[in-house]
Every structure is written in C-alpha cells, then in structure tokens.
Design a protein around this motif. Structure first.
Motif, PDB file in Angstrom:
ATOM      1  N   SER A 129     -12.809  22.220  -1.104  1.00 15.82           N
ATOM      2  CA  SER A 129     -13.817  21.540  -1.920  1.00 15.82           C
ATOM      3  C   SER A 129     -13.752  20.040  -1.662  1.00 15.82           C
ATOM      4  CB  SER A 129     -13.581  21.813  -3.408  1.00 15.82           C
ATOM      5  OG  SER A 129     -12.394  21.173  -3.835  1.00 15.82           O
ATOM      6  N   PHE A 130     -14.808  19.348  -2.078  1.00 24.02           N
ATOM      7  CA  PHE A 130     -14.783  17.889  -1.978  1.00 24.02           C
ATOM      8  C   PHE A 130     -13.622  17.334  -2.788  1.00 24.02           C
ATOM      9  CE2 PHE A 130     -19.389  18.367  -0.922  1.00 24.02           C
ATOM     10  CZ  PHE A 130     -19.381  17.670   0.269  1.00 24.02           C
ATOM     11  N   ALA A 131     -13.400  17.873  -3.980  1.00 22.54           N
ATOM     12  CA  ALA A 131     -12.315  17.381  -4.838  1.00 22.54           C
ATOM     13  C   ALA A 131     -10.968  17.502  -4.140  1.00 22.54           C
ATOM     14  CB  ALA A 131     -12.312  18.142  -6.163  1.00 22.54           C
ATOM     15  N   GLU A 132     -10.741  18.622  -3.480  1.00 17.48           N
ATOM     16  CA  GLU A 132      -9.466  18.816  -2.788  1.00 17.48           C
ATOM     17  C   GLU A 132      -9.327  17.891  -1.584  1.00 17.48           C
ATOM     18  OE1 GLU A 132      -9.540  23.036  -2.102  1.00 17.48           O
ATOM     19  OE2 GLU A 132      -8.734  23.464  -4.097  1.00 17.48           O
ATOM     20  N   LEU A 133     -10.432  17.612  -0.888  1.00 22.45           N
ATOM     21  CA  LEU A 133     -10.367  16.661   0.237  1.00 22.45           C
ATOM     22  C   LEU A 133     -10.112  15.247  -0.275  1.00 22.45           C
ATOM     23  CD1 LEU A 133     -13.159  17.960   2.637  1.00 22.45           C
ATOM     24  CD2 LEU A 133     -10.678  18.085   2.974  1.00 22.45           C
ATOM     25  N   HIS A 134     -10.731  14.876  -1.400  1.00 24.18           N
ATOM     26  CA  HIS A 134     -10.450  13.565  -2.010  1.00 24.18           C
ATOM     27  C   HIS A 134      -8.972  13.458  -2.372  1.00 24.18           C
ATOM     28  CE1 HIS A 134     -14.307  11.548  -2.452  1.00 24.18           C
ATOM     29  NE2 HIS A 134     -14.860  12.672  -2.857  1.00 24.18           N
ATOM     30  N   GLU A 135      -8.451  14.520  -2.953  1.00 28.10           N
ATOM     31  CA  GLU A 135      -7.038  14.538  -3.336  1.00 28.10           C
ATOM     32  C   GLU A 135      -6.147  14.400  -2.098  1.00 28.10           C
ATOM     33  OE1 GLU A 135      -3.953  17.801  -5.134  1.00 28.10           O
ATOM     34  OE2 GLU A 135      -5.944  17.728  -6.045  1.00 28.10           O
ATOM     35  N   ARG A 136      -6.497  15.088  -1.033  1.00 25.63           N
ATOM     36  CA  ARG A 136      -5.729  15.018   0.216  1.00 25.63           C
ATOM     37  C   ARG A 136      -5.710  13.588   0.751  1.00 25.63           C
ATOM     38  NH1 ARG A 136      -4.237  18.783   4.637  1.00 25.63           N
ATOM     39  NH2 ARG A 136      -3.633  17.432   6.336  1.00 25.63           N
ATOM     40  N   LEU A 137      -6.889  12.956   0.781  1.00 26.86           N
ATOM     41  CA  LEU A 137      -6.945  11.581   1.290  1.00 26.86           C
ATOM     42  C   LEU A 137      -6.163  10.632   0.392  1.00 26.86           C
ATOM     43  CD1 LEU A 137     -10.630  11.377   2.554  1.00 26.86           C
ATOM     44  CD2 LEU A 137      -8.544  11.461   3.939  1.00 26.86           C
ATOM     45  N   GLN A 138      -6.273  10.805  -0.922  1.00 23.74           N
ATOM     46  CA  GLN A 138      -5.532   9.920  -1.832  1.00 23.74           C
ATOM     47  C   GLN A 138      -4.032  10.118  -1.694  1.00 23.74           C
ATOM     48  OE1 GLN A 138      -6.949   7.360  -3.678  1.00 23.74           O
ATOM     49  NE2 GLN A 138      -4.787   6.796  -3.639  1.00 23.74           N
ATOM     50  N   LYS A 139      -3.602  11.366  -1.558  1.00 25.33           N
ATOM     51  CA  LYS A 139      -2.178  11.663  -1.363  1.00 25.33           C
ATOM     52  C   LYS A 139      -1.682  10.996  -0.073  1.00 25.33           C
ATOM     53  CE  LYS A 139      -1.299  16.042  -0.732  1.00 25.33           C
ATOM     54  NZ  LYS A 139      -0.946  17.477  -0.836  1.00 25.33           N
ATOM     55  N   THR A 140      -2.517  11.004   0.950  1.00 26.02           N
ATOM     56  CA  THR A 140      -2.151  10.369   2.222  1.00 26.02           C
ATOM     57  C   THR A 140      -2.061   8.862   2.057  1.00 26.02           C
ATOM     58  OG1 THR A 140      -3.252  12.170   3.404  1.00 26.02           O
ATOM     59  CG2 THR A 140      -2.741  10.183   4.673  1.00 26.02           C
ATOM     60  N   ILE A 141      -3.047   8.273   1.392  1.00 21.96           N
ATOM     61  CA  ILE A 141      -3.019   6.827   1.123  1.00 21.96           C
ATOM     62  C   ILE A 141      -1.749   6.462   0.358  1.00 21.96           C
ATOM     63  CG2 ILE A 141      -4.121   4.990  -0.241  1.00 21.96           C
ATOM     64  CD1 ILE A 141      -6.855   6.329   0.569  1.00 21.96           C
ATOM     65  N   ASP A 142      -1.453   7.218  -0.686  1.00 23.92           N
ATOM     66  CA  ASP A 142      -0.260   6.940  -1.493  1.00 23.92           C
ATOM     67  C   ASP A 142       1.011   7.038  -0.655  1.00 23.92           C
ATOM     68  OD1 ASP A 142      -1.971   6.610  -3.663  1.00 23.92           O
ATOM     69  OD2 ASP A 142      -1.534   8.599  -4.512  1.00 23.92           O
ATOM     70  N   PHE A 143       1.081   8.038   0.218  1.00 22.31           N
ATOM     71  CA  PHE A 143       2.257   8.168   1.075  1.00 22.31           C
ATOM     72  C   PHE A 143       2.378   6.974   2.026  1.00 22.31           C
ATOM     73  CE2 PHE A 143       3.945   9.276   5.256  1.00 22.31           C
ATOM     74  CZ  PHE A 143       5.273   9.414   4.911  1.00 22.31           C
ATOM     75  N   VAL A 144       1.294   6.640   2.707  1.00 22.89           N
ATOM     76  CA  VAL A 144       1.332   5.523   3.664  1.00 22.89           C
ATOM     77  C   VAL A 144       1.773   4.240   2.959  1.00 22.89           C
ATOM     78  CG1 VAL A 144      -0.073   4.067   5.191  1.00 22.89           C
ATOM     79  CG2 VAL A 144      -0.335   6.562   5.257  1.00 22.89           C
ATOM     80  N   LYS A 145       1.243   4.001   1.768  1.00 21.66           N
ATOM     81  CA  LYS A 145       1.622   2.807   1.001  1.00 21.66           C
ATOM     82  C   LYS A 145       3.086   2.825   0.578  1.00 21.66           C
ATOM     83  CE  LYS A 145      -2.833   1.503  -0.993  1.00 21.66           C
ATOM     84  NZ  LYS A 145      -3.615   1.392  -2.251  1.00 21.66           N
TER      85      LYS A 145
END
Length: 171
Positions: free
Chosen positions: A89-105
């Motif tokens: 879903s779009f929600a799950e893809l948003h969550e995936r991208l945010q989780k990635t951003i949080d990890f990189v940071k």
C-alpha cells in the motif's frame, strides 16, 4: 607536485541519499493523492511498470530504500538492517521510506572516516562485486539509487501522475 584531494564520505553520501529519499516521499504522496482522486486502487499503481520485463513501482521504492540504507551502513561501519520487501500500500511504502530516512540519519558521521578506502563486497546470486568505498559510492551506489528513483518517477509519469522536474529535484 599535487596534493591528494580529501573527500568527506559522510557529506558526499548522506545528504545526497536523504535528499533523494525525501523527494521520493513527496512524489509518493502526489501519486497517492492522484490515485485517490482518480479512484485508482493502490495495487494498480504499486504494480505499474514501464515494460513487462521491468520491476514494478513498489520494487523500485524498495530498491531505493535498500541502496540508501546500504550506503549508510557500509560506509558508516554499522549493521545494514533488513526489511521484508512486502509493502502492499501507499501507507506501507511511506513507512518504508521514513524508516530508511530514520536509519540513515541515525548513522554517526564518525563511522564514515576512512571509508573511501574501505573494502566493500556485494554478493549477488550470480556474482560478487568488490569495491573500495569511494568507488562503491560514486560508481555504483549513487548511480544505482538514482536509476531506481528515476524509474519510479517515470512509472508514475507514464501512469498519468502530474509530476515535473521540480518534484524530482525537490524544488
């Protein structure tokens, strides 16, 4: 006699990766709004592709995420988290991208020190590729990440999502 140029691997990687991820999140939001307005199911957009032999939109997002977190982990000297690649879903893809951003940071800049000469080994089912850190970043990871960002953008544009160059660049 010329002096060797020093590169700050953190500054050469993390801001680039974060910018691409942030822009992709905004593009994803536009796609989600467009699909809702047009009454198009998430699955229709997530499974869209440019050609039958290409990976679908959702996989493009997953590969951007994988590449981004791989850059931060490999060059930052930390464990690369594994994500399930099961977003539907779009929600799950948003969550995936945010989780990635949080990890990189979360990866400390000090771990990047000396990573330009660090051995990086990527193992794929059909081959293994060995790099030094700078060659990995500039010759493989960043081009690979932008290939998938561009492909995701192109799939959405081809599908009719009203996007422009400013969306891609984050303007």
């Amino acid at each position: 006699m010329s002096e060797a140029v020093q590169i700050d691997m953190y500054k050469a990687s993390v801001p680039v990766v974060l910018n691409a991820l942030t822009n992709l999140k905004a593009i994803l939001s536009k796609a989600e709004a467009w699909a809702a307005e047009k009454n198009i199911k998430d699955a229709t957009v997530l499974n869209a592709r440019l050609a039958l032999d290409m990976l679908p939109f959702s996989k493009q997002i997953q590969l951007v995420s994988d590449t981004a977190k791989g850059v931060a982990a490999r060059l930052g000297g930390v464990e690369n988290p594994s994500y399930a690649d099961d977003e539907a879903s779009f929600a799950e893809l948003h969550e995936r991208l945010q989780k990635t951003i949080d990890f990189v940071k979360s990866v400390d800049a000090t771990g990047f020190a000396g990573s330009e000469s660090r051995d990086i080994v990527l193992k794929f089912p059909s081959r293994t590729i060995e790099f030094k850190g700078l060659d990995y970043l500039t010759g493989f990871a960043i081009p690979n990440m932008f290939f998938h960002v561009t492909t995701a953008y192109a799939i959405l544009r081809h599908s009719g999502v009203p996007l422009g160059k400013a969306d891609y660049l984050g303007g």
